[in-house]
Design a protein around this motif. Structure first.
Motif, short mmCIF file in Angstrom:
data_model
loop_
_atom_site.label_atom_id
_atom_site.label_comp_id
_atom_site.label_asym_id
_atom_site.label_seq_id
_atom_site.Cartn_x
_atom_site.Cartn_y
_atom_site.Cartn_z
N GLU A 300 35.33 34.13 26.57
CA GLU A 300 35.87 35.39 27.10
C GLU A 300 36.22 35.28 28.57
O GLU A 300 37.24 35.81 29.02
N HIS A 301 35.38 34.59 29.33
CA HIS A 301 35.56 34.58 30.79
C HIS A 301 36.25 33.32 31.30
O HIS A 301 36.58 33.23 32.49
N GLY A 302 36.46 32.33 30.41
CA GLY A 302 37.20 31.14 30.79
C GLY A 302 36.51 30.33 31.87
O GLY A 302 35.26 30.33 31.98
N LEU A 319 29.78 38.97 35.85
CA LEU A 319 30.93 38.63 35.01
C LEU A 319 31.66 39.87 34.53
O LEU A 319 32.90 39.88 34.47
N ALA A 320 30.89 40.90 34.15
CA ALA A 320 31.51 42.13 33.65
C ALA A 320 32.37 42.78 34.73
O ALA A 320 33.48 43.27 34.45
N GLU A 321 31.88 42.78 35.98
CA GLU A 321 32.63 43.37 37.08
C GLU A 321 33.92 42.59 37.34
O GLU A 321 34.98 43.15 37.59
N ALA A 325 37.73 43.95 36.89
CA ALA A 325 38.73 43.86 37.97
C ALA A 325 39.97 43.12 37.49
O ALA A 325 41.11 43.51 37.80
N LYS A 326 39.76 42.06 36.71
CA LYS A 326 40.89 41.29 36.19
C LYS A 326 41.72 42.14 35.23
O LYS A 326 42.96 42.09 35.24
N ALA A 327 41.02 42.94 34.38
CA ALA A 327 41.73 43.79 33.42
C ALA A 327 42.56 44.84 34.13
O ALA A 327 43.66 45.20 33.68
N GLU A 333 53.79 41.38 32.35
CA GLU A 333 54.31 40.13 32.89
C GLU A 333 53.21 39.09 33.05
O GLU A 333 53.42 37.90 32.79
N SER A 334 52.00 39.52 33.47
CA SER A 334 50.92 38.55 33.64
C SER A 334 50.50 37.94 32.31
O SER A 334 50.00 36.82 32.27
#
Length: 564
Positions: A300-302, A319-321, A325-327, A333-334
């Motif tokens: 999930e987190h790569g 990791l959840a934070e 933030a990434k989501a 486009e990303s």
């Protein structure tokens, strides 16, 4: 010599008191020198049988070499004598003659054989059935399960419980004759070198795609943890039966491996209750198991997953934070633009810029022509797509193929009215990993802002059809509330001709179910028989004419009629 009267009543026929060896020699049933006899229901055409037979041969030969009073009798499910002969030629035990089809049929009926391979283990003297789960016991415990009695299996389970209670890194990875592991260079590394470290046990199968992808990612995390000084080691546990196969894949791994000749893979898979691959068991510095599988977390987190090591509650919050933030930064486009790959394909092969899809609700459709469920689902998806497009122009689907050949891709895509990634496009792997696609068909919903709306849009679409659009939690909650309101007018119990045995009770569901009347998905409410695990949609149970006043039942749901 054992008294084989008990087994004779099981295996003999009116005109036959013998069994066969693969040399065609006859063996009198009464002369069988065994206290335990296993009936092996199998066939050469059955792949699981062909995989299990070598394991049973190995266990049989080992027990015989130990002087155990054990015999196996092959009960063939082959279609002709030639196939039987070729398959039986590899077996070191006895067989019911293939020509005695009546006996073989009676044995299948007597022991209620529903699938093969099937191994029934009997007391040769009395004919008493020790277990009908011999296949599972040999697969899990091998020769340790002998003589396969309930007492012996309970003893093994108690031993496993004791072993887990007193687990050390040596008890997991070592044997009475081996206290070392093998490096990727072939060197022997003492298991004692792992004491005080975190150890990941990585279950592997040579050449299996998901495992290959996972170990490639794990190697990056492994190197990063080494770089920052974490006391972490990985040990590969092979599930391959071929001793040569693992050498090919382990050579490229920077960690250790259990010697293949010890064949500990299946034992450790059982010990750690392996559920699927990839799996990475995490053992703490004290030798105790911390987590039976952190592979999903890493997937999930790569590459950033190393920041969550050793994946305790505090680190998982970090990791959840980061994931949150990434989501928040995710855009269409990303997800879909990589270098020069900034387009998808239209029906005429034209390149449609990803920028033209920005602001729309987009479903990513992971599918393939070779997949039966995908082919079955496609007509439903096309139908609902057309319904949604009639009302909402800001909607599109992108086909992401797992086909292996261009011709299959072209043929399957020709029946779709939407867009697609090109065959073999490198973005597929990234998208599959991002959304953790474990099976197909799968539908992922991306909202107009480019954020993920649902990783499983297939279920609501199957249940609610086009009404599920735009697949947001708010929309689905609204539909659930509407169904709850409608259910207030439905009878609590009904009798139905499709299930005359019992009354069906109106039941609230927290997940989707399959209607036994129309075989379509349903949710929220069903008329259910818990005793028989039987469900009907309210519209199937009540019918249009039986619907409460003010309701119309159609298209899989019952709705308030206009003006009611």
């Amino acid at each position: 010599m054992a008294d084989a009267a008990g087994i004779a009543t099981v295996l003999a026929a009116a005109d036959r008191d013998f069994l066969l060896r693969n040399s065609a020699d006859q063996v009198k049933i009464g002369s069988i020198e065994a206290s335990t006899v296993a009936l092996y229901f199998s066939a050469s055409w059955c792949p699981p049988c062909r995989r299990f037979t070598p394991k049973l041969i190995e266990a049989y030969n080992e027990l015989v070499s130990q002087g155990k009073n054990f015999e196996v009798v092959f009960v063939s499910g082959d279609k002709d004598q030639e196939a039987f002969d070729a398959y039986f030629a590899k077996m070191p035990w006895l067989s019911v003659p293939f020509s005695d089809s009546e006996c073989r049929a009676n044995l299948n009926k007597r022991f209620k054989v529903r699938g093969i391979p099937h191994l029934v283990i009997l007391n040769a003297t009395s004919g008493e059935v020790y277990t009908e789960d011999g296949f599972e016991l040999v697969s899990e415990y091998g020769t340790e399960a002998y003589p396969f009695t309930t007492e012996r299996i309970n003893e093994l389970k108690e031993q496993e419980k004791t072993a887990k209670d007193n687990q050390t890194i040596h008890s997991v990875l070592g044997t009475p004759t081996r206290d070392y592991l093998i490096s990727n260079k072939g060197d022997k590394v003492p298991i004692s070198d792992l004491e005080g470290k975190y150890v990941g046990l990585c279950f592997v199968v040579n050449g299996y795609g998901p495992v290959v992808q996972f170990t490639s990612l794990l190697a990056k995390i492994y190197e990063k943890l080494k770089e920052v000084g974490e006391k972490f080691e990985v040990v590969a546990v092979s599930l391959d039966s071929d001793e040569e196969s693992p050498n090919e894949s382990f050579a490229g791994m920077p960690w250790l491996v259990i010697p293949q000749e010890d064949k500990m893979g299946e034992k450790l898979a059982r010990y750690f209750e392996l559920r699927g691959l990839p799996t990475l068991v995490l053992i703490g510095p004290d030798g105790k198991t911390l987590n039976n599988n952190v592979a999903d977390i890493i997937d999930e987190h790569g590459p950033d997953a190393w920041e969550g090591f050793p994946f305790n509650a505090e680190k998982m919050e970090i990791l959840a934070e980061k994931a949150k933030a990434k989501a928040e930064l995710q855009t269409l486009e990303s997800l879909l633009v990589t270098g020069d790959l900034d387009f998808v394909l239209g029906k005429d092969g034209a390149k449609v810029p990803v920028s033209e899809l920005v602001g729309k609700t987009v479903l990513l459709y992971f599918s393939a022509k070779w997949c039966g469920p995908c082919r079955a689902f496609l007509p439903t998806l096309v139908n609902e797509y057309n319904k949604i497009k009639e009302k909402h122009d800001d909607f599109e689907i992108i086909f992401i193929s797992s086909d292996r050949e261009q011709s299959s891709y072209d043929e399957f895509f020709s029946g779709m009215p939407w867009l697609a990634l090109p065959m073999g496009d490198e973005r597929k792997q990234h998208l599959s990993k991002t959304f953790r696609i474990r099976g197909i068909p799968s539908l992922v919903a991306i909202g107009p802002d480019g954020k993920t709306v649902s990783r499983d849009a297939k279920t609501p679409l199957m249940v609610h059809g086009a009404d599920a659009f735009p697949f947001t939690e708010e929309k689905l909650r609204e539909m659930e509330e509407r169904m709850d309101e409608m259910a207030k007018g439905w009878p609590e119990k009904v009798k139905h001709e499709l299930h005359g045995e019992h009354e069906l009770v109106l039941t609230r569901w927290s997940r989707a179910y399959c209607c036994d009347g129309c075989d379509e998905m349903g949710s929220s409410w069903s008329y259910r028989c818990t005793e028989c695990d039987f469900d009907l949609h309210p519209k199937c149970a009540l019918g249009s004419e039986a619907a409460p006043a003010g309701y119309v039942c159609e298209g899989g749901v019952c709705r308030k009629a206009q003006g009611s």
